[in-house]
Design a protein around this motif. Structure first.
Motif, PDB file in Angstrom:
ATOM      1  N   ILE A  73     -12.107  10.625  -2.786  1.00 11.79           N
ATOM      2  CA  ILE A  73     -11.564  11.387  -3.905  1.00 11.79           C
ATOM      3  C   ILE A  73     -12.518  11.189  -5.077  1.00 11.79           C
ATOM      4  CG2 ILE A  73      -9.655  11.649  -5.529  1.00 11.79           C
ATOM      5  CD1 ILE A  73      -7.820  10.546  -3.366  1.00 11.79           C
ATOM      6  N   ASP A  74     -13.145  12.274  -5.506  1.00 11.14           N
ATOM      7  CA  ASP A  74     -14.097  12.232  -6.617  1.00 11.14           C
ATOM      8  C   ASP A  74     -15.141  11.135  -6.416  1.00 11.14           C
ATOM      9  OD1 ASP A  74     -12.713  14.287  -7.858  1.00 11.14           O
ATOM     10  OD2 ASP A  74     -11.403  12.897  -8.935  1.00 11.14           O
ATOM     11  N   SER A  75     -15.772  11.136  -5.276  1.00 17.71           N
ATOM     12  CA  SER A  75     -16.813  10.175  -4.882  1.00 17.71           C
ATOM     13  C   SER A  75     -16.337   8.726  -4.916  1.00 17.71           C
ATOM     14  CB  SER A  75     -18.068  10.333  -5.748  1.00 17.71           C
ATOM     15  OG  SER A  75     -17.844   9.836  -7.047  1.00 17.71           O
ATOM     16  N   LYS A  76     -15.040   8.510  -4.856  1.00 20.68           N
ATOM     17  CA  LYS A  76     -14.458   7.175  -4.818  1.00 20.68           C
ATOM     18  C   LYS A  76     -13.729   7.017  -3.483  1.00 20.68           C
ATOM     19  CE  LYS A  76     -11.390   4.165  -7.417  1.00 20.68           C
ATOM     20  NZ  LYS A  76     -10.432   4.080  -8.515  1.00 20.68           N
ATOM     21  N   THR A  77     -13.939   5.912  -2.814  1.00 21.46           N
ATOM     22  CA  THR A  77     -13.292   5.679  -1.528  1.00 21.46           C
ATOM     23  C   THR A  77     -11.940   5.026  -1.757  1.00 21.46           C
ATOM     24  OG1 THR A  77     -15.428   5.380  -0.472  1.00 21.46           O
ATOM     25  CG2 THR A  77     -13.524   4.562   0.714  1.00 21.46           C
ATOM     26  N   ILE A  78     -10.903   5.656  -1.243  1.00 20.98           N
ATOM     27  CA  ILE A  78      -9.548   5.132  -1.335  1.00 20.98           C
ATOM     28  C   ILE A  78      -9.107   4.721   0.068  1.00 20.98           C
ATOM     29  CG2 ILE A  78      -7.153   5.610  -1.971  1.00 20.98           C
ATOM     30  CD1 ILE A  78      -8.987   5.722  -4.357  1.00 20.98           C
ATOM     31  N   TYR A  79      -8.790   3.439   0.264  1.00 20.30           N
ATOM     32  CA  TYR A  79      -8.293   2.942   1.544  1.00 20.30           C
ATOM     33  C   TYR A  79      -6.772   2.996   1.524  1.00 20.30           C
ATOM     34  CZ  TYR A  79     -12.975   1.168   2.219  1.00 20.30           C
ATOM     35  OH  TYR A  79     -14.317   1.061   2.371  1.00 20.30           O
ATOM     36  N   PHE A  80      -6.165   3.240   2.680  1.00 19.90           N
ATOM     37  CA  PHE A  80      -4.704   3.255   2.722  1.00 19.90           C
ATOM     38  C   PHE A  80      -4.198   2.782   4.068  1.00 19.90           C
ATOM     39  CE2 PHE A  80      -5.956   7.382   4.246  1.00 19.90           C
ATOM     40  CZ  PHE A  80      -5.058   7.681   5.250  1.00 19.90           C
ATOM     41  N   PRO A  82      -1.985   3.154   7.287  1.00 17.81           N
ATOM     42  CA  PRO A  82      -1.469   4.313   8.015  1.00 17.81           C
ATOM     43  C   PRO A  82       0.043   4.280   8.235  1.00 17.81           C
ATOM     44  CG  PRO A  82      -2.664   2.865   9.481  1.00 17.81           C
ATOM     45  CD  PRO A  82      -2.841   2.327   8.101  1.00 17.81           C
ATOM     46  N   SER A  83       0.687   3.126   8.057  1.00 20.01           N
ATOM     47  CA  SER A  83       2.143   3.047   8.263  1.00 20.01           C
ATOM     48  C   SER A  83       2.926   3.385   7.009  1.00 20.01           C
ATOM     49  CB  SER A  83       2.546   1.650   8.730  1.00 20.01           C
ATOM     50  OG  SER A  83       2.058   1.409  10.008  1.00 20.01           O
ATOM     51  N   CYS A  84       2.603   2.718   5.908  1.00 20.81           N
ATOM     52  CA  CYS A  84       3.407   2.920   4.694  1.00 20.81           C
ATOM     53  C   CYS A  84       2.661   3.692   3.608  1.00 20.81           C
ATOM     54  CB  CYS A  84       3.867   1.574   4.149  1.00 20.81           C
ATOM     55  SG  CYS A  84       2.534   0.541   3.506  1.00 20.81           S
ATOM     56  N   VAL A  85       1.427   4.058   3.854  1.00 17.88           N
ATOM     57  CA  VAL A  85       0.582   4.839   2.962  1.00 17.88           C
ATOM     58  C   VAL A  85       0.355   4.148   1.616  1.00 17.88           C
ATOM     59  CG1 VAL A  85       0.058   7.189   2.224  1.00 17.88           C
ATOM     60  CG2 VAL A  85       1.631   6.851   4.083  1.00 17.88           C
ATOM     61  N   GLN A  86       0.380   2.834   1.598  1.00 20.30           N
ATOM     62  CA  GLN A  86       0.015   2.077   0.399  1.00 20.30           C
ATOM     63  C   GLN A  86      -1.481   2.257   0.172  1.00 20.30           C
ATOM     64  OE1 GLN A  86       1.795   0.173  -1.769  1.00 20.30           O
ATOM     65  NE2 GLN A  86      -0.030  -0.428  -2.889  1.00 20.30           N
ATOM     66  N   GLU A  87      -1.882   2.599  -1.044  1.00 19.30           N
ATOM     67  CA  GLU A  87      -3.286   2.838  -1.350  1.00 19.30           C
ATOM     68  C   GLU A  87      -3.934   1.597  -1.952  1.00 19.30           C
ATOM     69  OE1 GLU A  87      -3.750   6.276  -3.787  1.00 19.30           O
ATOM     70  OE2 GLU A  87      -3.214   7.635  -2.161  1.00 19.30           O
ATOM     71  N   TYR A  88      -5.205   1.417  -1.610  1.00 17.48           N
ATOM     72  CA  TYR A  88      -6.032   0.337  -2.160  1.00 17.48           C
ATOM     73  C   TYR A  88      -7.313   0.979  -2.642  1.00 17.48           C
ATOM     74  CZ  TYR A  88      -2.820  -2.505   0.547  1.00 17.48           C
ATOM     75  OH  TYR A  88      -1.698  -3.075   1.061  1.00 17.48           O
TER      76      TYR A  88
END
Length: 98
Positions: A73-80, A82-88
């Motif tokens: 997203i906007d050249s930023k990597t967002i990890y999440f 797959p079970s609860c979709v918590q973003e890091y």
């Protein structure tokens, strides 16, 4: 005869030990070492050492899933998760939370 059997089993164990130190299967190489003795040991010396993989961190929210999915997203990597979709927002956050 008993000494030969002990040495035979020792070589099988040695194959398994060397394999585990190289990141390979202890049981599989011990099995090969038991049946092919010195040939398995020579083959084991010839194979390269595998890199040790660092497991993906656990999700700090649900604790079950491994956080490894990401999106850009906007050249930023967002990890999440797959079970609860918590973003890091970064891998550093994962290391602290997991």
């Amino acid at each position: 005869m008993v000494v030969a059997i002990i040495l035979w089993c020792g070589v099988a164990f040695l194959c398994g030990y060397v394999a585990s130190e190289k990141g390979r299967s202890f049981g599989g190489w011990a099995f090969l070492g038991f049946f092919f003795t010195i040939f398995a040991l020579i083959a084991l010396v010839a194979v390269p050492t595998l890199e040790k993989r660092v497991p993906d961190p656990d999700c700090s929210r649900c604790g079950r899933a491994r956080v490894k999915h990401y999106r850009q997203i906007d050249s930023k990597t967002i990890y999440f998760c797959p079970s609860c979709v918590q973003e890091y927002d970064s891998e550093k956050t994962l290391a602290r939370s997991g």
